[in-house]
Design a protein around this motif. Structure first.
Motif, PDB file in Angstrom:
ATOM      1  N   SER A 297       0.685  -5.935  -7.223  1.00  0.00           N
ATOM      2  CA  SER A 297       0.153  -5.945  -8.583  1.00  0.00           C
ATOM      3  C   SER A 297      -1.365  -6.080  -8.525  1.00  0.00           C
ATOM      4  CB  SER A 297       0.748  -7.107  -9.381  1.00  0.00           C
ATOM      5  OG  SER A 297       0.297  -8.353  -8.848  1.00  0.00           O
ATOM      6  N   ALA A 298      -2.028  -5.878  -9.664  1.00  0.00           N
ATOM      7  CA  ALA A 298      -3.487  -6.011  -9.709  1.00  0.00           C
ATOM      8  C   ALA A 298      -3.915  -7.426  -9.349  1.00  0.00           C
ATOM      9  CB  ALA A 298      -4.001  -5.633 -11.093  1.00  0.00           C
ATOM     10  N   GLU A 299      -3.164  -8.418  -9.827  1.00  0.00           N
ATOM     11  CA  GLU A 299      -3.489  -9.822  -9.525  1.00  0.00           C
ATOM     12  C   GLU A 299      -3.326 -10.099  -8.034  1.00  0.00           C
ATOM     13  OE1 GLU A 299      -2.006 -14.355 -10.680  1.00  0.00           O
ATOM     14  OE2 GLU A 299      -1.049 -12.606 -11.595  1.00  0.00           O
ATOM     15  N   GLN A 300      -2.269  -9.560  -7.438  1.00  0.00           N
ATOM     16  CA  GLN A 300      -2.046  -9.767  -6.004  1.00  0.00           C
ATOM     17  C   GLN A 300      -3.143  -9.098  -5.175  1.00  0.00           C
ATOM     18  OE1 GLN A 300       1.907  -8.146  -5.859  1.00  0.00           O
ATOM     19  NE2 GLN A 300       2.892 -10.164  -5.901  1.00  0.00           N
ATOM     20  N   GLN A 301      -3.609  -7.934  -5.619  1.00  0.00           N
ATOM     21  CA  GLN A 301      -4.676  -7.241  -4.894  1.00  0.00           C
ATOM     22  C   GLN A 301      -5.968  -8.047  -4.915  1.00  0.00           C
ATOM     23  OE1 GLN A 301      -5.001  -2.888  -5.709  1.00  0.00           O
ATOM     24  NE2 GLN A 301      -3.067  -3.142  -6.815  1.00  0.00           N
ATOM     25  N   ASP A 302      -6.213  -8.778  -6.023  1.00  0.00           N
ATOM     26  CA  ASP A 302      -7.423  -9.595  -6.121  1.00  0.00           C
ATOM     27  C   ASP A 302      -7.404 -10.755  -5.136  1.00  0.00           C
ATOM     28  OD1 ASP A 302      -8.484  -8.018  -8.103  1.00  0.00           O
ATOM     29  OD2 ASP A 302      -7.699  -9.231  -9.745  1.00  0.00           O
ATOM     30  N   ARG A 303      -6.203 -11.213  -4.759  1.00  0.00           N
ATOM     31  CA  ARG A 303      -6.100 -12.419  -3.933  1.00  0.00           C
ATOM     32  C   ARG A 303      -5.568 -12.155  -2.519  1.00  0.00           C
ATOM     33  NH1 ARG A 303      -3.136 -17.327  -6.417  1.00  0.00           N
ATOM     34  NH2 ARG A 303      -4.285 -18.200  -4.643  1.00  0.00           N
TER      35      ARG A 303
ATOM     36  N   HIS B 226     -18.185  -6.564  11.613  1.00  0.00           N
ATOM     37  CA  HIS B 226     -18.530  -5.221  12.099  1.00  0.00           C
ATOM     38  C   HIS B 226     -19.403  -4.484  11.082  1.00  0.00           C
ATOM     39  CE1 HIS B 226     -15.310  -5.733  15.128  1.00  0.00           C
ATOM     40  NE2 HIS B 226     -15.859  -4.706  15.760  1.00  0.00           N
ATOM     41  N   LYS B 227     -19.839  -5.231  10.037  1.00  0.00           N
ATOM     42  CA  LYS B 227     -20.639  -4.639   8.951  1.00  0.00           C
ATOM     43  C   LYS B 227     -19.870  -3.548   8.220  1.00  0.00           C
ATOM     44  CE  LYS B 227     -25.178  -5.669  10.991  1.00  0.00           C
ATOM     45  NZ  LYS B 227     -24.637  -6.542  12.033  1.00  0.00           N
ATOM     46  N   GLY B 228     -18.547  -3.720   8.185  1.00  0.00           N
ATOM     47  CA  GLY B 228     -17.687  -2.776   7.476  1.00  0.00           C
ATOM     48  C   GLY B 228     -17.075  -3.393   6.229  1.00  0.00           C
ATOM     49  N   ARG B 229     -16.043  -2.748   5.715  1.00  0.00           N
ATOM     50  CA  ARG B 229     -15.387  -3.219   4.496  1.00  0.00           C
ATOM     51  C   ARG B 229     -13.889  -2.986   4.618  1.00  0.00           C
ATOM     52  NH1 ARG B 229     -14.328  -1.521  -0.932  1.00  0.00           N
ATOM     53  NH2 ARG B 229     -14.765   0.655  -0.397  1.00  0.00           N
ATOM     54  N   MET B 230     -13.122  -3.882   3.983  1.00  0.00           N
ATOM     55  CA  MET B 230     -11.657  -3.753   3.985  1.00  0.00           C
ATOM     56  C   MET B 230     -11.171  -3.828   2.552  1.00  0.00           C
ATOM     57  SD  MET B 230      -8.869  -5.898   6.211  1.00  0.00           S
ATOM     58  CE  MET B 230      -7.222  -5.222   6.464  1.00  0.00           C
ATOM     59  N   GLY B 231     -10.225  -2.946   2.193  1.00  0.00           N
ATOM     60  CA  GLY B 231      -9.721  -2.936   0.825  1.00  0.00           C
ATOM     61  C   GLY B 231      -8.293  -2.446   0.756  1.00  0.00           C
ATOM     62  N   VAL B 232      -7.770  -2.374  -0.485  1.00  0.00           N
ATOM     63  CA  VAL B 232      -6.390  -1.952  -0.691  1.00  0.00           C
ATOM     64  C   VAL B 232      -6.289  -1.212  -2.013  1.00  0.00           C
ATOM     65  CG1 VAL B 232      -5.786  -4.155  -1.790  1.00  0.00           C
ATOM     66  CG2 VAL B 232      -3.980  -2.725  -0.813  1.00  0.00           C
ATOM     67  N   VAL B 233      -5.414  -0.204  -2.028  1.00  0.00           N
ATOM     68  CA  VAL B 233      -5.068   0.531  -3.251  1.00  0.00           C
ATOM     69  C   VAL B 233      -3.547   0.512  -3.344  1.00  0.00           C
ATOM     70  CG1 VAL B 233      -5.155   2.724  -4.478  1.00  0.00           C
ATOM     71  CG2 VAL B 233      -7.103   1.996  -3.078  1.00  0.00           C
ATOM     72  N   SER B 234      -3.023   0.045  -4.496  1.00  0.00           N
ATOM     73  CA  SER B 234      -1.570  -0.105  -4.557  1.00  0.00           C
ATOM     74  C   SER B 234      -1.090  -0.170  -6.000  1.00  0.00           C
ATOM     75  CB  SER B 234      -1.140  -1.380  -3.815  1.00  0.00           C
ATOM     76  OG  SER B 234       0.247  -1.555  -3.883  1.00  0.00           O
ATOM     77  N   LYS B 235       0.202   0.134  -6.168  1.00  0.00           N
ATOM     78  CA  LYS B 235       0.899  -0.069  -7.434  1.00  0.00           C
ATOM     79  C   LYS B 235       2.276  -0.645  -7.125  1.00  0.00           C
ATOM     80  CE  LYS B 235      -1.319   3.523 -10.233  1.00  0.00           C
ATOM     81  NZ  LYS B 235      -1.095   4.758 -11.051  1.00  0.00           N
ATOM     82  N   ILE B 236       2.766  -1.459  -8.038  1.00  0.00           N
ATOM     83  CA  ILE B 236       4.075  -2.082  -7.837  1.00  0.00           C
ATOM     84  C   ILE B 236       5.149  -1.008  -7.632  1.00  0.00           C
ATOM     85  CG2 ILE B 236       5.902  -3.343  -9.048  1.00  0.00           C
ATOM     86  CD1 ILE B 236       3.927  -5.212  -7.917  1.00  0.00           C
TER      87      ILE B 236
ATOM     88  N   GLN C 198       5.342   1.281  -5.564  1.00  0.00           N
ATOM     89  CA  GLN C 198       4.866   2.599  -5.150  1.00  0.00           C
ATOM     90  C   GLN C 198       4.101   2.541  -3.830  1.00  0.00           C
ATOM     91  OE1 GLN C 198       2.906   4.914  -8.203  1.00  0.00           O
ATOM     92  NE2 GLN C 198       4.158   4.019  -9.827  1.00  0.00           N
ATOM     93  N   GLY C 199       4.310   1.470  -3.075  1.00  0.00           N
ATOM     94  CA  GLY C 199       3.664   1.352  -1.779  1.00  0.00           C
ATOM     95  C   GLY C 199       2.219   0.892  -1.872  1.00  0.00           C
ATOM     96  N   ALA C 200       1.561   0.885  -0.722  1.00  0.00           N
ATOM     97  CA  ALA C 200       0.172   0.411  -0.651  1.00  0.00           C
ATOM     98  C   ALA C 200      -0.562   1.129   0.463  1.00  0.00           C
ATOM     99  CB  ALA C 200       0.134  -1.091  -0.410  1.00  0.00           C
ATOM    100  N   THR C 201      -1.866   1.283   0.273  1.00  0.00           N
ATOM    101  CA  THR C 201      -2.738   1.833   1.314  1.00  0.00           C
ATOM    102  C   THR C 201      -3.831   0.811   1.601  1.00  0.00           C
ATOM    103  OG1 THR C 201      -2.351   4.136   0.683  1.00  0.00           O
ATOM    104  CG2 THR C 201      -4.353   3.657   1.943  1.00  0.00           C
ATOM    105  N   PHE C 202      -3.777   0.231   2.778  1.00  0.00           N
ATOM    106  CA  PHE C 202      -4.845  -0.660   3.236  1.00  0.00           C
ATOM    107  C   PHE C 202      -5.805   0.174   4.080  1.00  0.00           C
ATOM    108  CE2 PHE C 202      -1.756  -3.800   2.051  1.00  0.00           C
ATOM    109  CZ  PHE C 202      -2.505  -4.919   1.684  1.00  0.00           C
ATOM    110  N   TYR C 203      -7.081  -0.080   3.905  1.00  0.00           N
ATOM    111  CA  TYR C 203      -8.061   0.724   4.633  1.00  0.00           C
ATOM    112  C   TYR C 203      -9.231  -0.142   5.093  1.00  0.00           C
ATOM    113  CZ  TYR C 203     -10.726   0.540   0.274  1.00  0.00           C
ATOM    114  OH  TYR C 203     -11.412   0.106  -0.827  1.00  0.00           O
TER     115      TYR C 203
END
Length: 406
Positions: free
Chosen positions: A346-352, A384-394, A396-401
Motif C-alpha cells: 500500500s502507499a502507507e507501507q511504501q512510505d515506511r 554508494h551515492k545511489g538511491r533505492m526505491g519501490v513502485v507497487s500496488k496492492i 499487483q506485485g512490486a518493483t524494487f530498484y
C-alpha cells in the motif's frame, strides 16, 4: 516720575518669584515621576485643566495589553492593582482579584515571605518560580518577577507573573526525546555487543557441523547427515541474522565502511541469479543481459543488496513463481530492478518499508524476519551515492530498484 521701589518691595518681589520657581520645580518633578495625572493652570480665561495623556496612557495601555500578569501589592500582601491578563490567568473576574490577598492565588508566597521581601529592600529585581492556583483548581507553573516600589503610603511590591506552562511542556518533551534517544543508543550498543559475541560461537558451530559431514573413518548414518544438513541451514539463517544486527549497529554508529572498485553490473546480477536459483529452485528468476555498465562499488555489499531484493520478491510471492531482473541506463545512473507479482504494498507501507525493524503486516500472509534487510540495503546504496526505491500496488506485485552513478 514714578518712585523708585524700596528695598523692602524688591525683597518681597524676589521672595514671590522664588516661591513661584519652587512651585514650578515641584510641578515638573511630580510630572516626571508620575505623581500627578492632571494639573490646573490659571490663565486669562480662567482655570484650565490639563491631563497627562501621552506617556501615562501609553504606559497603562502597555500594562493592560501585555500577556504577563501585572500586580501591585501592599506591604500586607493585598492586591492593590492587577491587569486583565492576571485575572484571566487565574480565571477570576478582575473586580474580585483587586482587594484579595496574594496568597489566594500564589500559595508559595507567604505573608512572612512577602514582608521580608518588602521590608528588606535589598533588591530591585528578584525572580522565583512558583505555582498559580486557578479558580477551576488548575495549577499553573509561573515565573514571578518582584520589584520594590516606594509609594507615598509606604513600600509596596510590583509583581510580573509569567505563565510557564508552554515552556515546561517543551522541557518535558525535550527530556522525553532525550530519554528515548539514550534508550535507543543503549539498545544499539547491546545489539552490537550481543551480535559480536554470537558471531564467533556460530562460526565454530558451523565448522564442527561440516567436519562431522566430512568425517569418513566411520560411516555416518544418512539420517544423522540429514539432521546435520538441517542444522547447517538453521545456523546459516542465524548467521545472516547476526550479520544483519552487526550491520545495523555499524550504521547507527556511522561505521558502515567498505572499499570500492570498478565492477561490471551484468556480471554482478548474473552471479546473484545463480545463487538464487540454488536457494529457490521452485522459482523462475529471469534476467536477459543487454548493454553492460561499469560502476564503482563494493561487490560483496551490492550482492547483499540484490540478494535481499530477490529474497523479498520470493518471500512475498507465494502464488506467482516469476521474478524478473532488469538493468537499464537512467540518466547518469544505471538502474537495477527486481519485479515480482506478489501481494504488493500500500502507499502507507511504501512510505515506511525502508525503516529499521519495519515489517509488512498482512493478516492473511505472515513471513519471518526482523525488518532489517531493506533498511541495511538502503544504507549500503546511500553509501554508494545511489538511491533505492519501490513502485507497487496492492495485489499487483512490486518493483524494487536501485540506481548507481556511472
Amino acid at each position: 516720575m514714578s518712585a523708585e521701589p524700596t528695598k523692602e518691595q524688591i525683597a518681597a518681589e524676589l521672595q514671590e518669584v522664588r516661591l513661584q520657581l519652587e512651585d514650578a520645580n515641584d510641578t515638573i518633578h511630580a510630572i516626571r515621576t508620575g505623581m500627578v495625572d492632571a494639573f490646573v493652570v490659571q490663565g486669562e480665561d480662567g482655570h484650565q485643566l490639563y491631563t497627562l495623556k501621552s506617556a501615562d496612557q501609553t504606559f497603562r495601555v502597555l500594562i493592560e495589553k501585555m500577556q504577563e500578569g501585572a500586580i501591585t501589592l501592599s506591604k500586607d500582601g493585598i492586591i492593590l492593582y492587577c491587569n486583565s491578563s492576571f485575572a484571566e490567568m487565574a480565571g477570576v473576574p478582575l473586580d474580585q482579584v483587586i482587594g484579595a490577598h496574594f496568597n489566594s492565588f500564589i500559595q508559595g508566597i507567604t505573608f512572612t515571605g512577602l514582608n521580608e521581601i518588602i521590608m528588606g529592600g535589598k533588591f530591585t529585581d528578584y525572580k522565583t518560580e512558583d505555582t498559580l492556583t486557578c479558580a477551576d483548581g488548575t495549577i499553573l507553573p509561573v515565573l514571578l518577577s518582584l520589584t520594590n516600589l516606594s509609594l507615598e503610603d509606604g513600600t509596596a511590591l510590583s509583581v510580573i507573573c509569567t505563565d510557564l506552562t508552554a515552556q515546561k511542556d517543551a522541557q518535558r518533551r525535550a527530556t522525553d526525546i532525550d530519554n528515548q534517544r539514550k534508550a535507543i543508543e543503549q539498545k544499539d550498543e547491546f545489539i552490537g555487543i550481543a551480535s559480536h559475541e554470537l558471531k564467533t560461537p556460530l562460526t565454530s558451530l558451523k565448522a564442527y557441523m561440516q567436519l562431522i559431514l566430512a568425517y569418513n573413518k566411520d560411516k555416518v548414518p544418512e539420517q544423522i547427515k540429514t539432521f546435520i544438513s538441517k542444522a547447517e541451514v538453521s545456523i546459516s539463517k542465524l548467521q545472516t541474522l547476526v550479520n544483519d544486527l552487526l550491520d545495523v549497529s555499524k550504521i547507527q554508529a556511522g561505521k558502515l565502511h567498505f572499499s570500492t572498485s570498478p565492477l561490471y553490473v551484468n556480471k554482478l546480477v548474473s552471479s546473484c541469479i545463480e545463487n538464487a536459483s540454488y536457494m529457490f529452485p521452485d522459482y523462475h528468476i529471469v534476467f536477459t543481459p543487454e548493454e553492460d555498465f561499469v560502476v564503482n562499488g563494493n561487490t560483496e555489499r551490492l550482492e547483499q543488496v540484490l540478494m535481499n531484493m530477490i529474497n523479498n520478491a520470493v518471500k512475498y510471492s507465494p502464488q506467482s513463481k516469476d521474478v524478473i531482473l532488469s538493468v537499464e541506463k537512467a540518466g547518469a545512473n544505471v538502474k537495477i530492478s527486481v519485479t515480482d507479482y506478489g501481494i504488493g504494498l500500500s502507499a502507507e507501507q511504501q512510505d515506511r518499508i525502508f525503516e529499521r525493524f519495519y515489517r509488512v503486516d498482512d493478516k492473511n500472509f505472515m513471513v519471518s524476519g526482523l525488518g532489517m534487510g531493506l533498511y541495511i540495503s538502503k544504507e549500503i546504496i546511500n553509501n554508494h551515492k545511489g538511491r533505492m526505491g519501490v513502485v507497487s500496488k496492492i495485489n499487483q506485485g512490486a518493483t524494487f530498484y536501485i540506481t548507481l552513478p556511472l
